[in-house]
Design a protein around this motif. Structure first.
Motif, PDB file in Angstrom:
ATOM      1  N   ARG A 175     -18.417 -11.195 -28.002  1.00  0.00           N
ATOM      2  CA  ARG A 175     -19.332 -11.431 -26.983  1.00  0.00           C
ATOM      3  C   ARG A 175     -20.323 -10.167 -27.224  1.00  0.00           C
ATOM      4  O   ARG A 175     -19.993  -8.907 -27.746  1.00  0.00           O
ATOM      5  N   PHE A 176     -21.497 -10.494 -27.510  1.00  0.00           N
ATOM      6  CA  PHE A 176     -22.634  -9.428 -27.973  1.00  0.00           C
ATOM      7  C   PHE A 176     -23.324  -9.085 -26.691  1.00  0.00           C
ATOM      8  O   PHE A 176     -23.753 -10.008 -25.782  1.00  0.00           O
ATOM      9  N   GLU A 177     -23.548  -7.737 -26.537  1.00  0.00           N
ATOM     10  CA  GLU A 177     -24.164  -7.121 -25.318  1.00  0.00           C
ATOM     11  C   GLU A 177     -25.649  -7.620 -25.143  1.00  0.00           C
ATOM     12  O   GLU A 177     -26.507  -7.587 -26.253  1.00  0.00           O
ATOM     13  N   ASP A 178     -26.184  -7.867 -24.068  1.00  0.00           N
ATOM     14  CA  ASP A 178     -27.700  -7.935 -23.610  1.00  0.00           C
ATOM     15  C   ASP A 178     -28.401  -6.733 -23.916  1.00  0.00           C
ATOM     16  O   ASP A 178     -27.928  -5.622 -23.784  1.00  0.00           O
ATOM     17  N   MET A 179     -29.400  -6.832 -24.602  1.00  0.00           N
ATOM     18  CA  MET A 179     -30.446  -5.602 -24.690  1.00  0.00           C
ATOM     19  C   MET A 179     -30.724  -4.631 -23.388  1.00  0.00           C
ATOM     20  O   MET A 179     -30.467  -3.642 -23.454  1.00  0.00           O
ATOM     21  N   HIS A 180     -30.627  -5.203 -22.206  1.00  0.00           N
ATOM     22  CA  HIS A 180     -30.740  -4.707 -20.990  1.00  0.00           C
ATOM     23  C   HIS A 180     -29.543  -3.739 -20.754  1.00  0.00           C
ATOM     24  O   HIS A 180     -29.641  -2.906 -20.223  1.00  0.00           O
ATOM     25  N   ASN A 181     -28.406  -4.342 -20.885  1.00  0.00           N
ATOM     26  CA  ASN A 181     -27.077  -3.825 -20.685  1.00  0.00           C
ATOM     27  C   ASN A 181     -27.027  -2.613 -21.620  1.00  0.00           C
ATOM     28  O   ASN A 181     -26.342  -1.432 -21.125  1.00  0.00           O
ATOM     29  N   ILE A 182     -27.737  -2.728 -23.005  1.00  0.00           N
ATOM     30  CA  ILE A 182     -27.406  -1.589 -23.846  1.00  0.00           C
ATOM     31  C   ILE A 182     -28.382  -0.409 -23.200  1.00  0.00           C
ATOM     32  O   ILE A 182     -28.158   0.800 -23.525  1.00  0.00           O
ATOM     33  N   GLY A 183     -29.723  -0.738 -22.789  1.00  0.00           N
ATOM     34  CA  GLY A 183     -30.360   0.288 -22.343  1.00  0.00           C
ATOM     35  C   GLY A 183     -29.666   0.964 -21.034  1.00  0.00           C
ATOM     36  O   GLY A 183     -29.892   2.218 -21.065  1.00  0.00           O
ATOM     37  N   ASP A 184     -28.978   0.057 -20.241  1.00  0.00           N
ATOM     38  CA  ASP A 184     -28.508   0.922 -19.079  1.00  0.00           C
ATOM     39  C   ASP A 184     -27.299   1.767 -19.370  1.00  0.00           C
ATOM     40  O   ASP A 184     -27.255   2.616 -19.031  1.00  0.00           O
ATOM     41  N   ALA A 185     -26.685   1.403 -20.618  1.00  0.00           N
ATOM     42  CA  ALA A 185     -25.537   2.228 -21.046  1.00  0.00           C
ATOM     43  C   ALA A 185     -26.040   3.559 -21.737  1.00  0.00           C
ATOM     44  O   ALA A 185     -25.476   4.563 -21.311  1.00  0.00           O
ATOM     45  N   LEU A 186     -27.409   3.365 -22.120  1.00  0.00           N
ATOM     46  CA  LEU A 186     -27.662   4.608 -22.604  1.00  0.00           C
ATOM     47  C   LEU A 186     -28.121   5.543 -21.604  1.00  0.00           C
ATOM     48  O   LEU A 186     -27.881   6.630 -21.820  1.00  0.00           O
ATOM     49  N   LEU A 187     -28.676   5.165 -20.634  1.00  0.00           N
ATOM     50  CA  LEU A 187     -29.283   5.814 -19.551  1.00  0.00           C
ATOM     51  C   LEU A 187     -27.965   6.361 -18.586  1.00  0.00           C
ATOM     52  O   LEU A 187     -27.870   7.640 -18.472  1.00  0.00           O
ATOM     53  N   GLY A 188     -27.133   5.619 -18.704  1.00  0.00           N
ATOM     54  CA  GLY A 188     -25.636   6.148 -18.010  1.00  0.00           C
ATOM     55  C   GLY A 188     -25.260   7.337 -18.832  1.00  0.00           C
ATOM     56  O   GLY A 188     -24.324   8.022 -18.192  1.00  0.00           O
ATOM     57  N   ALA A 189     -25.277   7.325 -20.015  1.00  0.00           N
ATOM     58  CA  ALA A 189     -24.735   8.318 -20.925  1.00  0.00           C
ATOM     59  C   ALA A 189     -25.640   9.789 -21.089  1.00  0.00           C
ATOM     60  O   ALA A 189     -25.287  10.636 -21.477  1.00  0.00           O
ATOM     61  N   GLY A 190     -26.768   9.427 -20.099  1.00  0.00           N
ATOM     62  CA  GLY A 190     -27.404  10.645 -20.103  1.00  0.00           C
ATOM     63  C   GLY A 190     -28.824  10.763 -21.094  1.00  0.00           C
ATOM     64  O   GLY A 190     -29.574  11.892 -21.141  1.00  0.00           O
ATOM     65  N   PHE A 191     -28.909   9.796 -21.920  1.00  0.00           N
ATOM     66  CA  PHE A 191     -29.966   9.672 -22.730  1.00  0.00           C
ATOM     67  C   PHE A 191     -31.313   9.764 -22.342  1.00  0.00           C
ATOM     68  O   PHE A 191     -31.439   9.161 -21.111  1.00  0.00           O
ATOM     69  N   ARG A 192     -32.253  10.086 -22.914  1.00  0.00           N
ATOM     70  CA  ARG A 192     -33.733  10.290 -22.322  1.00  0.00           C
ATOM     71  C   ARG A 192     -34.478   9.188 -23.132  1.00  0.00           C
ATOM     72  O   ARG A 192     -34.230   9.112 -24.254  1.00  0.00           O
ATOM     73  N   ASP A 193     -35.486   8.700 -22.411  1.00  0.00           N
ATOM     74  CA  ASP A 193     -36.657   7.987 -23.072  1.00  0.00           C
ATOM     75  C   ASP A 193     -35.965   6.867 -23.991  1.00  0.00           C
ATOM     76  O   ASP A 193     -36.405   6.808 -25.194  1.00  0.00           O
ATOM     77  N   PRO A 194     -34.800   6.097 -23.535  1.00  0.00           N
ATOM     78  CA  PRO A 194     -34.491   4.976 -24.395  1.00  0.00           C
ATOM     79  C   PRO A 194     -35.405   3.865 -24.786  1.00  0.00           C
ATOM     80  O   PRO A 194     -36.259   3.582 -23.817  1.00  0.00           O
ATOM     81  N   VAL A 195     -35.396   3.517 -25.916  1.00  0.00           N
ATOM     82  CA  VAL A 195     -36.659   2.229 -26.306  1.00  0.00           C
ATOM     83  C   VAL A 195     -35.547   1.197 -27.064  1.00  0.00           C
ATOM     84  O   VAL A 195     -34.882   1.501 -28.115  1.00  0.00           O
ATOM     85  N   VAL A 196     -35.612   0.217 -26.431  1.00  0.00           N
ATOM     86  CA  VAL A 196     -34.684  -0.983 -27.123  1.00  0.00           C
ATOM     87  C   VAL A 196     -35.532  -2.259 -27.253  1.00  0.00           C
ATOM     88  O   VAL A 196     -36.384  -2.546 -26.466  1.00  0.00           O
ATOM     89  N   ASP A 197     -35.517  -2.817 -28.451  1.00  0.00           N
ATOM     90  CA  ASP A 197     -36.201  -4.080 -28.923  1.00  0.00           C
ATOM     91  C   ASP A 197     -35.531  -5.038 -29.733  1.00  0.00           C
ATOM     92  O   ASP A 197     -34.281  -4.534 -29.957  1.00  0.00           O
ATOM     93  N   ARG A 198     -35.830  -6.211 -29.941  1.00  0.00           N
ATOM     94  CA  ARG A 198     -35.212  -7.061 -30.413  1.00  0.00           C
ATOM     95  C   ARG A 198     -36.049  -7.921 -31.417  1.00  0.00           C
ATOM     96  O   ARG A 198     -37.186  -8.245 -31.286  1.00  0.00           O
ATOM     97  N   GLU A 199     -35.515  -8.435 -32.314  1.00  0.00           N
ATOM     98  CA  GLU A 199     -35.905  -9.507 -33.338  1.00  0.00           C
ATOM     99  C   GLU A 199     -34.853 -10.576 -33.582  1.00  0.00           C
ATOM    100  O   GLU A 199     -33.625 -10.479 -33.598  1.00  0.00           O
ATOM    101  N   VAL A 200     -35.347 -11.771 -34.195  1.00  0.00           N
ATOM    102  CA  VAL A 200     -34.615 -12.838 -34.576  1.00  0.00           C
ATOM    103  C   VAL A 200     -34.614 -13.143 -36.058  1.00  0.00           C
ATOM    104  O   VAL A 200     -35.706 -13.282 -36.667  1.00  0.00           O
ATOM    105  N   ILE A 201     -33.499 -13.064 -36.741  1.00  0.00           N
ATOM    106  CA  ILE A 201     -33.560 -13.228 -38.168  1.00  0.00           C
ATOM    107  C   ILE A 201     -32.565 -14.513 -38.715  1.00  0.00           C
ATOM    108  O   ILE A 201     -31.409 -14.544 -38.045  1.00  0.00           O
TER     109      ILE A 201
END
Length: 285
Positions: A175-201
């Protein structure tokens, strides 16, 4: 508590990566390409790290590129699989600036506030508790340090997953995490100004067996807790190949989709005091 059948079996995954180290590079086409794209993103970061952690170093691709990019940086190449760390050491044996460490990303054996930059290429998808990994990254990073990573999103290998779903009820991909969940996890760990984006290969193969061979070659074949524990018989394999036919392209080739998620974030400015008892020498080889 019921386990998620698509959760990676960390013990089995480690064993498979240990076995794959010697022939990993020959099959790691997508890993090399994504790693190169990840490193190119550093062109926009004005930072000269003193110490850099290659988290999930594999065979040392990112460590090698970081050495070329940063002439004075000291690098910790860390992986859960011992053979991967050994391969990286052999690959970069002439580089005194590289230290190989075998450890779990959930409990990094590094001192608090000891790292300026964490780079991680296609490792996070193997972690069962992403908030804990991000918390560890935040702990070891110095204030204003940088975390930059690539990982895989939910659409990854959907062709393989959908084809097996028509054959049996077992888990065949993680199961691979959605980018929004990854952003939430970054904020939850105290990280600042997270930027998350995606592309398909999308990679294509003349035969589906080519995709399966590549996955096995890098140690990324099915290691979920919900996998079938018995042998896959000829009839089930034939049913799987037949199901995959729905994705066959007009040119006769078979696609394998990778949803690639890139992210970066800055470490918290205010952090707890260091805990020396967790420290190991950063250059222990």
């Amino acid at each position: 508590m019921k386990l998620d059948p698509q959760r990676p079996d960390s013990v089995l995954a480690r064993q498979r990566f240990d076995r794959a180290a010697q022939h990993y590079d020959a099959a790691a086409v997508i890993q090399r390409e994504i790693g190169t794209r990840l490193m190119e993103r550093l062109d926009y970061i004005r930072m000269q790290p003193e110490r850099l952690l290659d988290l999930g170093c594999g065979t040392g691709l990112i460590s090698e590129q970081a050495l070329k990019r940063y002439a004075l940086t000291q690098i910790v190449s860390l992986d859960l699989a011992t053979s991967m760390v050994d391969y990286t050491r052999q690959r970069l044996v002439a580089e005194s600036r590289v230290a190989g460490v075998c450890a779990d990303a959930n409990a990094l054996p590094l001192q608090d506030n000891s790292i300026d930059m964490v780079l991680s290429n296609l490792m996070l998808q193997w972690c069962n508790h992403l908030p804990q990994v991000f918390a560890e990254c935040a702990r070891v990073l110095r204030p204003e340090g940088l975390l930059m990573f690539s990982t895989l999103g939910p659409d990854t290998l959907h062709e393989l997953r959908d084809s097996w779903r028509q054959v049996d009820g077992y888990a065949h991909t993680s199961r691979f995490e959605d980018m929004h969940n990854i952003g939430d996890a970054l904020l939850g760990a105290g990280f600042r100004d997270p930027v998350v984006d995606r592309e398909v290969i999308t990679l294509t193969y003349a035969e589906v067996r080519g995709l399966l061979a590549d996955l096995k070659g890098i140690g990324a074949n099915n290691a979920t807790v919900g996998r079938s524990r018995g042998l896959t018989g000829k009839q089930r394999w034939q049913a799987f190949y037949q199901a995959y036919e729905q994705f066959k392209q007009p040119d006769g080739r078979y696609p394998a989709t990778y949803e690639v998620i890139y992210g970066h974030a800055w470490a918290p400015l205010m952090k707890p005091s260091a805990k020396p008892e967790r420290f190991i020498p950063i250059y222990a080889r």
